[in-house]
Design an enzyme around this catalytic site. Structure first.
Site, PDB file in Angstrom:
ATOM      1  N   GLU A  30       0.846  -1.207   0.000  1.00  0.00           N
ATOM      2  CA  GLU A  30       0.000   0.000   0.000  1.00  0.00           C
ATOM      3  C   GLU A  30       0.872   1.245   0.000  1.00  0.00           C
ATOM      4  OE1 GLU A  30      -3.198  -0.017  -1.181  1.00  0.00           O
ATOM      5  OE2 GLU A  30      -3.439  -1.576   0.332  1.00  0.00           O
ATOM      6  N   THR A  32       2.873   2.043  -2.187  1.00  0.00           N
ATOM      7  CA  THR A  32       4.159   1.725  -2.817  1.00  0.00           C
ATOM      8  C   THR A  32       4.139   2.027  -4.308  1.00  0.00           C
ATOM      9  OG1 THR A  32       3.326  -0.531  -2.945  1.00  0.00           O
ATOM     10  CG2 THR A  32       4.945  -0.072  -1.219  1.00  0.00           C
ATOM     11  N   GLY A 120     -13.116   2.121  -2.577  1.00  0.00           N
ATOM     12  CA  GLY A 120     -11.726   1.676  -2.595  1.00  0.00           C
ATOM     13  C   GLY A 120     -11.519   0.393  -3.388  1.00  0.00           C
ATOM     14  N   SER A 123     -13.842   1.241  -8.615  1.00  0.00           N
ATOM     15  CA  SER A 123     -14.897   1.385  -9.630  1.00  0.00           C
ATOM     16  C   SER A 123     -14.419   2.350 -10.709  1.00  0.00           C
ATOM     17  CB  SER A 123     -16.179   1.907  -8.989  1.00  0.00           C
ATOM     18  OG  SER A 123     -16.042   3.259  -8.587  1.00  0.00           O
ATOM     19  N   SER A 124     -13.477   3.243 -10.360  1.00  0.00           N
ATOM     20  CA  SER A 124     -13.020   4.244 -11.336  1.00  0.00           C
ATOM     21  C   SER A 124     -12.205   3.576 -12.450  1.00  0.00           C
ATOM     22  CB  SER A 124     -12.228   5.357 -10.650  1.00  0.00           C
ATOM     23  OG  SER A 124     -11.104   4.856  -9.968  1.00  0.00           O
ATOM     24  N   GLU A 156      -7.289   9.518 -15.760  1.00  0.00           N
ATOM     25  CA  GLU A 156      -7.625   9.790 -14.353  1.00  0.00           C
ATOM     26  C   GLU A 156      -6.695  10.867 -13.778  1.00  0.00           C
ATOM     27  OE1 GLU A 156      -8.973   6.474 -12.140  1.00  0.00           O
ATOM     28  OE2 GLU A 156      -8.848   7.517 -10.213  1.00  0.00           O
ATOM     29  N   ASP A 168      -4.439   0.170 -10.359  1.00  0.00           N
ATOM     30  CA  ASP A 168      -5.858  -0.138 -10.552  1.00  0.00           C
ATOM     31  C   ASP A 168      -6.158  -0.509 -12.004  1.00  0.00           C
ATOM     32  OD1 ASP A 168      -5.832   0.745  -7.996  1.00  0.00           O
ATOM     33  OD2 ASP A 168      -7.060   2.528  -8.334  1.00  0.00           O
ATOM     34  N   TYR A 217      -3.385  12.227   1.003  1.00  0.00           N
ATOM     35  CA  TYR A 217      -2.710  11.447  -0.043  1.00  0.00           C
ATOM     36  C   TYR A 217      -1.615  12.289  -0.700  1.00  0.00           C
ATOM     37  CZ  TYR A 217      -2.210   8.600  -4.316  1.00  0.00           C
ATOM     38  OH  TYR A 217      -1.712   7.843  -5.357  1.00  0.00           O
TER      39      TYR A 217
END
Ligand code: ADP
Ligand code: MG
Length: 381
Positions: A30, A32, A120, A123-124, A156, A168, A217
């Protein structure tokens, strides 16, 4: 709702082609990805479906069944601008594909997603990749899947304005049934890792999404970058935290701000854990895998400080439940989901005990998804 092709026919009066792209869950690794490091996502059997048929003009008419909204976009718009709406995911992909030299054809589009939106589970990326694949095929414009993943990430990053890494979109493109993927986010090389059949992937959605997620973030990314600048003073071969060891961090610890030091320690140790976890999976050593998940959660909570009370509670409840090999928060943090590796026979007991415990403490029920590892994006019947 009717099956998607029937709903499409009813809406547009044409027979569609059908494409899908899955959501994903990250087993370990995570924060990374943007440090050029390693991640271990699994594409899940919840997908975004896109039905499409050509139009004779240069318009995209796109309806989201989930949001019950329709938008009309002009493929020849000279200066397409984001509207800060779901439509940016669709338009962003179309814009980036056209910028890459593909000439897209007008289309009628109907989108329906099973991936919970904003939890999380990405879905994007699912909507981007499924839409991208549909638009390309509808236009007779082939594209390599890796290029599609990159194009969707760019959409994105640049059109939607979210600084996500490549994980993703990569998982949405390259998932394999029964397998996790070990992905090197620098080289984009990946290796499938078989998931033992006796264990289920159980996702618990805390149902919370704390406001600070976006800002924090960006702060974490800046802290990593500032750590790299300090480390690179003595060792110019360090271009990203991926290149640093704990030895490097120790040597420069006096020059590193205390908070930056801990952020870097999370990333450096997390990268090592991903590689160890891949080895454990290949040896089918689920206990070791679970130990690494617990370490990952602790590091995210204490060093990276991206967990929250609800995620810590879900992780702790999992620890008290029988048949659990490992549990940790997954995704960016400040809400969202945990991922749990649970013996198949114990899944219903797990669901019950975690739900009861979570409801007693927070007054709300977590959503629990029992997922299988699924294939990446493609056309379906
Ligand atoms: P996640 O990727 O974790 O689900 P994001 O905030 O990255 O969360 O992406 C969620 C956004 O993606 C939604 O707010 C919406 O704009 C868009 N989206 C995803 N699926 C759909 C869908 N089926 N229809 C319309 N928009 C969608
Ligand atoms: Mg997302």
């Amino acid at each position: 709702m009717l099956p998607l092709p029937d709903a499409f026919r009813q809406l547009y009066g044409q027979p569609p082609r059908l494409f899908r792209a899955p959501g994903r869950v990250n087993l370990i690794g995570e924060h990374t990805d943007y440090n050029d490091g390693f991640v271990m996502p699994v594409a899940i059997d919840l997908a975004c479906w896109v039905a499409i048929a050509p139009r004779d003009d240069r318009r995209l008419v796109v309806r989201s069944h989930n949001l019950q909204e329709t938008v009309e976009l002009d493929l020849d718009e000279a200066h397409p601008r984001p509207r800060k709406s779901w439509t940016d995911y669709v338009q962003g992909v179309a814009v980036v594909l056209q910028q890459s030299g593909r000439r897209l054809r007008g289309a009628n589009v109907l989108i329906q997603s099973e991936v919970p939106i904003g939890s999380g589970l990405s879905s994007s990326a699912a909507i981007e990749v499924a839409t991208g694949l549909a638009l390309l095929n509808n236009s007779g414009e082939p594209m390599k899947k890796l290029d599609l993943a990159r194009a969707c990430q760019r959409a994105e990053n640049e059109f939607v304005g979210a600084r996500c890494g490549i994980m993703d979109q990569f998982a949405a493109c390259f998932g394999q049934p029964g397998h996790a993927l070990l992905l090197d986010c620098r080289s984009l090389e990946s290796r499938p890792l078989p998931l033992p059949a006796e264990v289920a992937l159980v996702i618990c959605d805390s149902g919370v999404r704390h406001e600070l997620a976006g800002g924090e973030y960006n702060t974490r990314r800046a802290q990593c970058e500032s750590g790299v600048r300090v480390l690179a003073r003595h060792r110019p071969q360090i271009h990203a935290l991926r290149d640093a060891t704990m030895g490097d961090l120790e040597r420069d610890s006096k020059e590193l701000d205390e908070v930056v030091y801990r952020r870097c320690r999370h990333v450096v140790t997390e990268n090592a854990r991903v590689l160890q976890a891949a080895e454990a999976l290949e040896k089918r050593d689920l206990r070791e895998f679970g130990r690494l998940m617990a370490e990952s959660h602790r590091s995210l909570r204490e060093d990276y400080e991206v967990s929250c009370a609800e995620l810590d509670l879900l992780e702790e409840l999992a620890g008290h439940s029988a048949g659990v090999y490992g549990a940790r928060m997954t995704g960016g943090g400040f809400g969202g989901c945990t991922i749990n590796l649970v013996e198949r026979e114990q899944v219903e007991e797990f669901r019950r005990s975690v739900s009861v415990g979570y409801q007693q403490a927070t007054g709300r029920l977590p959503k629990v998804y029992v997922c299988e590892a699924a294939a990446g994006a493609g056309e379906t019947e």
